[in-house]
Every structure is written in structure tokens, then in C-alpha cells.
Design a protein around this motif. Structure first.
Motif, PDB file in Angstrom:
ATOM      1  N   MET A   1      32.525   4.315  10.412  1.00  0.00           N
ATOM      2  CA  MET A   1      32.508   5.093   8.970  1.00  0.00           C
ATOM      3  C   MET A   1      33.932   5.320   8.594  1.00  0.00           C
ATOM      4  N   VAL A   2      34.912   5.478   9.511  1.00  0.00           N
ATOM      5  CA  VAL A   2      36.398   5.435   8.972  1.00  0.00           C
ATOM      6  C   VAL A   2      36.822   4.305   8.481  1.00  0.00           C
ATOM      7  N   MET A   3      36.315   3.176   8.898  1.00  0.00           N
ATOM      8  CA  MET A   3      36.953   1.885   8.398  1.00  0.00           C
ATOM      9  C   MET A   3      36.143   1.750   7.011  1.00  0.00           C
ATOM     10  N   LYS A   4      34.961   2.183   6.668  1.00  0.00           N
ATOM     11  CA  LYS A   4      34.358   2.150   5.356  1.00  0.00           C
ATOM     12  C   LYS A   4      35.317   2.753   4.470  1.00  0.00           C
ATOM     13  N   VAL A   5      35.481   3.964   4.892  1.00  0.00           N
ATOM     14  CA  VAL A   5      36.407   4.816   3.841  1.00  0.00           C
ATOM     15  C   VAL A   5      37.939   4.230   3.603  1.00  0.00           C
ATOM     16  N   VAL A   6      38.265   3.525   4.631  1.00  0.00           N
ATOM     17  CA  VAL A   6      39.490   2.737   4.507  1.00  0.00           C
ATOM     18  C   VAL A   6      39.416   1.631   3.554  1.00  0.00           C
ATOM     19  N   GLU A   7      38.405   1.106   3.752  1.00  0.00           N
ATOM     20  CA  GLU A   7      38.068  -0.196   2.980  1.00  0.00           C
ATOM     21  C   GLU A   7      37.903   0.143   1.318  1.00  0.00           C
ATOM     22  N   LEU A   8      37.142   1.262   1.242  1.00  0.00           N
ATOM     23  CA  LEU A   8      36.991   1.846  -0.443  1.00  0.00           C
ATOM     24  C   LEU A   8      38.395   2.024  -0.924  1.00  0.00           C
ATOM     25  N   ARG A   9      39.132   2.699  -0.158  1.00  0.00           N
ATOM     26  CA  ARG A   9      40.482   2.966  -0.815  1.00  0.00           C
ATOM     27  C   ARG A   9      41.491   1.766  -1.008  1.00  0.00           C
ATOM     28  N   LEU A  10      41.367   0.865  -0.091  1.00  0.00           N
ATOM     29  CA  LEU A  10      42.189  -0.292  -0.093  1.00  0.00           C
ATOM     30  C   LEU A  10      41.369  -1.189  -1.360  1.00  0.00           C
ATOM     31  N   ARG A  11      40.198  -1.124  -1.686  1.00  0.00           N
ATOM     32  CA  ARG A  11      39.924  -1.757  -2.671  1.00  0.00           C
ATOM     33  C   ARG A  11      40.333  -1.227  -4.000  1.00  0.00           C
ATOM     34  N   PHE A  12      40.307   0.044  -4.054  1.00  0.00           N
ATOM     35  CA  PHE A  12      40.714   0.829  -5.031  1.00  0.00           C
ATOM     36  C   PHE A  12      42.382   0.465  -5.555  1.00  0.00           C
ATOM     37  N   VAL A  13      43.107   0.283  -4.539  1.00  0.00           N
ATOM     38  CA  VAL A  13      44.427   0.210  -4.851  1.00  0.00           C
ATOM     39  C   VAL A  13      44.642  -1.364  -5.179  1.00  0.00           C
ATOM     40  N   ALA A  14      43.946  -2.246  -4.324  1.00  0.00           N
ATOM     41  CA  ALA A  14      44.233  -3.726  -4.817  1.00  0.00           C
ATOM     42  C   ALA A  14      43.687  -3.742  -6.376  1.00  0.00           C
ATOM     43  N   LEU A  15      42.731  -3.051  -6.961  1.00  0.00           N
ATOM     44  CA  LEU A  15      42.169  -3.234  -8.247  1.00  0.00           C
ATOM     45  C   LEU A  15      43.142  -2.748  -8.932  1.00  0.00           C
ATOM     46  N   MET A  16      43.902  -1.683  -8.741  1.00  0.00           N
ATOM     47  CA  MET A  16      44.883  -1.076  -9.459  1.00  0.00           C
ATOM     48  C   MET A  16      46.258  -2.120  -9.592  1.00  0.00           C
ATOM     49  N   ALA A  17      46.618  -2.592  -8.390  1.00  0.00           N
ATOM     50  CA  ALA A  17      47.636  -3.427  -8.531  1.00  0.00           C
ATOM     51  C   ALA A  17      47.527  -4.696  -9.097  1.00  0.00           C
ATOM     52  N   ALA A  18      46.007  -5.128  -9.250  1.00  0.00           N
ATOM     53  CA  ALA A  18      45.719  -6.526 -10.067  1.00  0.00           C
ATOM     54  C   ALA A  18      46.014  -5.986 -11.640  1.00  0.00           C
ATOM     55  N   THR A  19      45.180  -4.878 -11.719  1.00  0.00           N
ATOM     56  CA  THR A  19      45.546  -4.675 -13.319  1.00  0.00           C
ATOM     57  C   THR A  19      47.012  -4.381 -13.868  1.00  0.00           C
ATOM     58  N   GLY A  20      47.850  -3.834 -13.036  1.00  0.00           N
ATOM     59  CA  GLY A  20      49.152  -3.681 -13.314  1.00  0.00           C
ATOM     60  C   GLY A  20      49.892  -4.925 -13.529  1.00  0.00           C
ATOM     61  N   LEU A  21      49.508  -5.963 -12.388  1.00  0.00           N
ATOM     62  CA  LEU A  21      50.350  -7.234 -12.542  1.00  0.00           C
ATOM     63  C   LEU A  21      49.701  -8.043 -13.714  1.00  0.00           C
ATOM     64  N   GLY A  22      48.501  -7.823 -14.058  1.00  0.00           N
ATOM     65  CA  GLY A  22      47.928  -8.561 -15.457  1.00  0.00           C
ATOM     66  C   GLY A  22      48.606  -8.096 -16.527  1.00  0.00           C
ATOM     67  N   PHE A  23      48.812  -6.817 -16.640  1.00  0.00           N
ATOM     68  CA  PHE A  23      49.569  -6.150 -17.992  1.00  0.00           C
ATOM     69  C   PHE A  23      51.043  -6.591 -17.912  1.00  0.00           C
ATOM     70  N   ALA A  24      51.671  -6.708 -16.837  1.00  0.00           N
ATOM     71  CA  ALA A  24      52.919  -7.051 -16.476  1.00  0.00           C
ATOM     72  C   ALA A  24      53.453  -8.626 -17.041  1.00  0.00           C
ATOM     73  N   TYR A  25      52.509  -9.337 -16.765  1.00  0.00           N
ATOM     74  CA  TYR A  25      52.667 -10.928 -16.627  1.00  0.00           C
ATOM     75  C   TYR A  25      51.756 -11.387 -17.646  1.00  0.00           C
ATOM     76  N   TRP A  26      51.182 -10.553 -18.556  1.00  0.00           N
ATOM     77  CA  TRP A  26      50.336 -11.127 -19.535  1.00  0.00           C
ATOM     78  C   TRP A  26      50.549 -12.542 -20.518  1.00  0.00           C
ATOM     79  N   ASP A  27      52.063 -12.159 -20.892  1.00  0.00           N
ATOM     80  CA  ASP A  27      52.385 -13.158 -21.735  1.00  0.00           C
ATOM     81  C   ASP A  27      52.715 -14.546 -21.017  1.00  0.00           C
TER      82      ASP A  27
END
Length: 543
Positions: free
Chosen positions: A21-47
Motif C-alpha cells: 500500500m505504501v509503494m502504491k502511494v509513492v508510485e502515484l505521486r512519482l507519476r504525478f511528478v514525472a507528468l509535471m516535469a515532462a509537461t514543463g520540458l515540453g513547454f521549455a523546448y517546444w521550438d
């Protein structure tokens, strides 16, 4: 169990279930952080991402030829630029290599080059004239004074030994006109009286001596002569000596006589004064000839010489000109005024010119006779060279079209013009020479007598340290060239160096051309250094 009791609690979780149960909670949070990081890099290097996408999806185009970083140009005609080596189509000179974007080095002697369209020339009011020979006269006007001719000035001093007393003055104020031999004063001296008595004594002995008497004690006549010579040393004339011998009586007063005709300008004694030997009594000046002295500045020395015509006017006689010739120029400069004295002699038989008068002095000198131009006249082509049917490279020295030294652009080329064999610096000059031969052949003619090469004053741009003119090398193309000029006269400058007869210069609008060369220095070019000129001269060999 009561009805109010809650449902029964499930079985407790085991350790492994809690861990999952603890690992699932950590996994969900890491997915959320990765999604946010990917979105930021996409905006930064879009050109960058989009550019790469377009590059991968762009259709293949035709292959481009490889371009070089170098190009070839003509030093004499900078507008001729080619991608590969070759010869200039205008002058035939081998093209020089340079890196693209590099400033074009100008030919030796050319400071800048400006190309103007016909519209720009018309708008700027540029007008051109040819450098031509003309007789110029340099006029120097200065202030002078009328002074006594020092060669006609006499100072009368006492010649009697010891002290002598002025007994009488025949000239008792200055300014009196006197004639030669006229007594000015009478002085008494005991030594003079004694010497006169000795001469009379010897003269009486001669008269009393019988004929044939012995001369053991000397010749009395010789003693008379020696006594008379002694008196002459004191200023007594032979006529006065004869008068004393004839009268047989010694004079107690010695008359002081005027040695020349003139005017007494100084009287240094009054009656009753005692004067010593050598003391000045009078000064007499002959004013029938006077000096006019004027001062000239050091930058005018070259325009003045002995024998030069000069004229003067004085306020006392308006409209009347007193002419003469320079007799002397002082060799020493006055360090305070930076001037030297110029003197000329002037006849003054009627004594109208008085020493001390101010005069306006004017000296006129042909510019061709100035030392700077006389030195260059010796190196000018003689009349014989102008008439020769064939000239060698050494005799011609310079190309008649470009005025460049023969050999500076490669081997000189022979050319036949009007039955004469001449030399040019490059093949491009042949068309110009044969097109207008009279214009260029005139450069071989010697300068007319008393004439110098001249250009209008408006053609000269004074840059302070040097003077520049803009020569029209081609229609619409002006080259800045440094020139050496003499002093201006009658609106024209005499040319010492830098131009040849017939070369066309900008007489109006030269300042606008100069401003264009300063505002656009890249287009104006860069003067060639001696090293660059040597390299270009050594590397361009015409086949």
C-alpha cells in the motif's frame, strides 16, 4: 452483541500488505511528478522540438555547390570582383585574392575612393576641372618705413689730440642743408696750435736756408711735409694747410668741415663745450637716396629675392607709387617678431620722402621663380623628350593615363600613338590613351615659362595635417589623393606634387565627396601600406 455496535472489523493487515500500500502511494505521486516535469520540458523546448520535427519531415532539395570564403578583385578597379582567379576585363591586371568581407586596399598614393551615381553627382553639385598650367604671381603686402641710407651717412668727430673747446658753431640746429667743405664749427686746441707753429717754423727755415747749405740735420722741406701730414691726421685738409703756409700765421681755431652734401640730422655740441678726441660732433646724411625697409614673416621668405620688383605708397602722396628693386634681404630672423627685414633703394632727389615715414610695401613674385618651384623645374621633362618619337621606360617614368610609376603594376606595355612609341602600365590604359591622345600626350610637354600647374582653391580639402584633392579616375569614381601645394594666389593653388597636367579634379562639391568617404569608410576603401604595395607589385606579373 448489541444492535448499536458497528460492523465487525476485518482481519488486520499484514506487513506485506502494508508495504504494498505504501509503494502504491509513492508510485502515484512519482507519476504525478514525472507528468509535471515532462509537461514543463515540453513547454521549455517546444521550438527546438518543432524545428527538429520539420527538419525530419522536410522533403529533400537539390544539392548546393560548396561556396568559398575567398574572392578575387582588381586593385585598380575595385568594382571588378570574380569568384575565381583571372585578369581584370578593364585593365588586364591579374586579380588579387582576398577574403570575403575584407576591406579593399587602395593603390599606392590613393587615400580613399568614392563612387557616385549621376543622380548623386547632380544633387551634390559636383563640378570637375582639369589641372592646368597658369602663370601665378604671389603678392606680399606689408608695412615699411623710410630710413636713411647708411652708406650716405657721415659722423663727424673731433680728431684733435686731448681736449678741444668749441669756439663757434656755424650750424646751430639740426635739419640744416650743408654742402661738402662747408664749415660746421670751429674748435680750439693747444696741441693743434703747437703743431701749426712747428710747421710754420720749418717752413721759415726752408725759406731762410741758403742754396747749397748742408743737410746734416735733415731736409727742412721734409720736416715741413711731416708736420703737414700730422695736421692732416687731425682732419685738416690740404687746402687749409696751404692757406696757413701762405698766411704765415698759426690759426687758433680749427674749422670742422662737412665731408658730403646733405642734411645735419644730429648736432651733439653747443658753443663752449669741451670735446675729447673721437667724440661725435655732427651727423650729416645725404637724403637724395633713401632706404625703404619692410618686414616679412618667415613663411614668406621663399617669395622674396634680391632684384625683385617692389613698390611702395605713402599717405603723404596718395596715388603715387615709388618703385624699386629689392637690394637686400636680412639673413637673420628677429626671434621676437619672427620677421626679417627686406630693403630696397629709392631715389629721392626732391627730398619728398622723409626718414621715419610709414609706407605700404608690395612685393610681387612669379610663383614659378620661388625656390621650391625652381628646384622642381630642374626635374621637369625637357622639350627634347616631348619631341622624341620613341621613349624608353626610364625616360617616360610614369604612365600617361594613371600617372602610376611604370612597373608598379607589372611589366610596362608598349603602345603606338600618333606615330610615337610610348609605354602604359596596363592593357586597360590603351583604350583611354588612344581615345583622347591629346589629353594624355600633353603630360609629356614641358611647362610653359613662368607657369606652374594649378587647381582651384575650392578643389582642396584641408585636413589640417595634409591637403587632399579628389581626382576623377573614372566617370563617377573619385579618388582622394594627398597633394603638396604652394601658397594660394588669385583663387588657385600651385601644385608641387601629387597631380599631373590634365588630371580631372572635383572643383565643386569636394567637401561632400570627402564627407561621403568618412561616413562610409568601408566603401571608400583602405589605403595600401608600403608592405602591401610591395607584395602586390611583386606578385602581379603580366604574361
Amino acid at each position: 452483541m448489541s444492535a448499536h455496535d458497528g460492523p465487525a472489523a476485518g482481519p488486520p493487515l499484514g506487513r506485506w500488505q502494508k508495504f504494498r500500500m505504501v509503494m502504491k502511494v509513492v508510485e502515484l505521486r512519482l507519476r504525478f511528478v514525472a507528468l509535471m516535469a515532462a509537461t514543463g520540458l515540453g513547454f521549455a523546448y517546444w521550438d527546438a522540438i518543432w524545428n527538429r520535427y520539420e527538419k525530419w519531415n522536410r522533403p529533400a532539395g537539390p544539392a548546393h555547390a560548396e561556396t568559398s570564403d575567398f574572392e578575387h578583385y582588381c586593385p585598380m578597379h575595385p568594382t571588378v570582383v570574380q569568384p575565381s582567379a583571372g585578369s581584370c576585363p578593364i585593365c588586364g591586371m591579374p586579380l588579387s585574392k582576398r577574403q570575403k568581407g575584407e576591406e579593399t586596399p587602395l593603390p599606392a598614393g590613393v587615400l580613399s575612393r568614392v563612387a557616385l551615381s549621376p543622380d548623386r553627382i547632380a544633387q551634390a553639385g559636383v563640378r570637375t576641372v582639369a589641372a592646368s598650367y597658369a602663370p601665378l604671381t604671389e603678392t606680399v603686402t606689408t608695412v615699411g618705413t623710410v630710413e636713411i641710407d647708411e652708406r650716405r651717412l657721415r659722423r663727424i668727430a673731433s680728431k684733435t689730440k686731448g681736449m678741444a673747446r668749441v669756439e663757434k658753431l656755424h650750424v646751430d640746429y639740426t635739419g640744416i642743408k650743408v654742402e661738402a667743405g662747408r664749415p660746421l664749427a670751429e674748435v680750439y686746441s693747444p696741441e693743434l696750435y703747437q703743431a701749426t707753429q712747428e710747421m710754420l717754423l720749418h717752413h721759415r727755415n726752408v725759406q731762410a736756408r741758403p742754396a747749397g747749405a748742408s743737410r746734416a740735420l735733415g731736409d727742412p722741406q721734409e720736416l715741413v711735409r711731416l708736420a703737414a701730414e700730422r695736421l692732416k691726421l687731425w682732419g685738416i685738409t690740404q687746402g687749409q694747410v696751404d692757406a696757413i703756409l701762405k698766411a704765415g700765421a698759426a690759426e687758433t681755431r680749427l674749422p670742422i668741415l662737412s665731408p658730403i652734401d646733405g642734411v645735419v640730422i644730429r648736432k651733439g655740441v653747443v658753443e663752449g663745450d669741451y670735446v675729447a678726441e673721437g667724440q661725435a660732433l655732427f651727423e650729416v646724411a645725404d637724403l637724395t637716396s633713401v632706404w625703404v625697409k619692410a618686414r616679412i614673416y618667415e613663411n614668406q621668405f621663399a617669395l622674396v629675392r634680391e632684384g625683385q620688383a617692389v613698390r611702395a605708397t605713402v599717405e603723404s602722396y596718395p596715388g603715387e607709387v615709388f618703385e624699386g628693386r629689392v637690394a637686400f634681404v636680412e639673413p637673420v630672423l628677429d626671434p621676437r617678431t619672427r620677421t626679417a627685414v627686406v630693403r630696397y633703394d629709392l631715389a629721392n632727389a626732391d627730398l619728398r620722402l622723409r626718414p621715419g615715414m610709414f609706407a605700404a610695401v608690395t612685393l610681387e613674385s612669379p610663383v614659378a621663380e620661388a625656390p621650391a618651384f625652381r628646384a622642381r623645374l630642374a626635374s621637369r621633362p625637357d622639350a627634347g623628350r616631348a619631341r622624341k618619337a620613341t621613349l624608353t621606360v626610364a625616360e617616360q617614368e610614369k604612365c600617361l593615363v594613371t600617372n602610376a610609376k611604370l612597373g608598379s603594376m607589372g611589366d610596362p606595355l608598349p603602345v603606338e600613338v600618333d606615330g610615337r612609341k610610348l609605354w602604359i602600365c596596363c592593357a586597360g590604359c590603351e583604350v583611354k590613351l588612344k581615345g583622347t591622345p591629346a589629353r594624355y600626350l600633353a603630360r609629356l610637354d614641358p611647362a610653359p615659362k613662368d607657369a606652374v600647374l594649378t587647381i582651384p582653391e575650392s578643389a582642396v580639402v584641408d585636413a589640417g595635417t595634409r591637403k587632399v584633392v579628389y581626382v576623377e579616375a573614372e566617370p563617377g569614381v573619385f579618388e582622394g589623393r594627398e597633394v603638396v601645394l604652394g601658397p594660394p594666389s588669385a583663387g588657385r593653388y600651385p601644385v608641387l606634387e601629387g597631380l599631373a597636367p590634365g588630371e580631372v579634379v572635383a572643383a565643386a562639391g569636394s567637401f561632400l565627396i570627402d564627407a561621403e568617404s568618412r561616413l562610409n569608410p568601408r566603401a571608400a576603401g583602405k589605403p595600401r601600406t608600403p608592405e602591401k604595395a610591395a607584395e602586390a607589385g611583386g606578385g602581379s606579373t603580366r604574361r
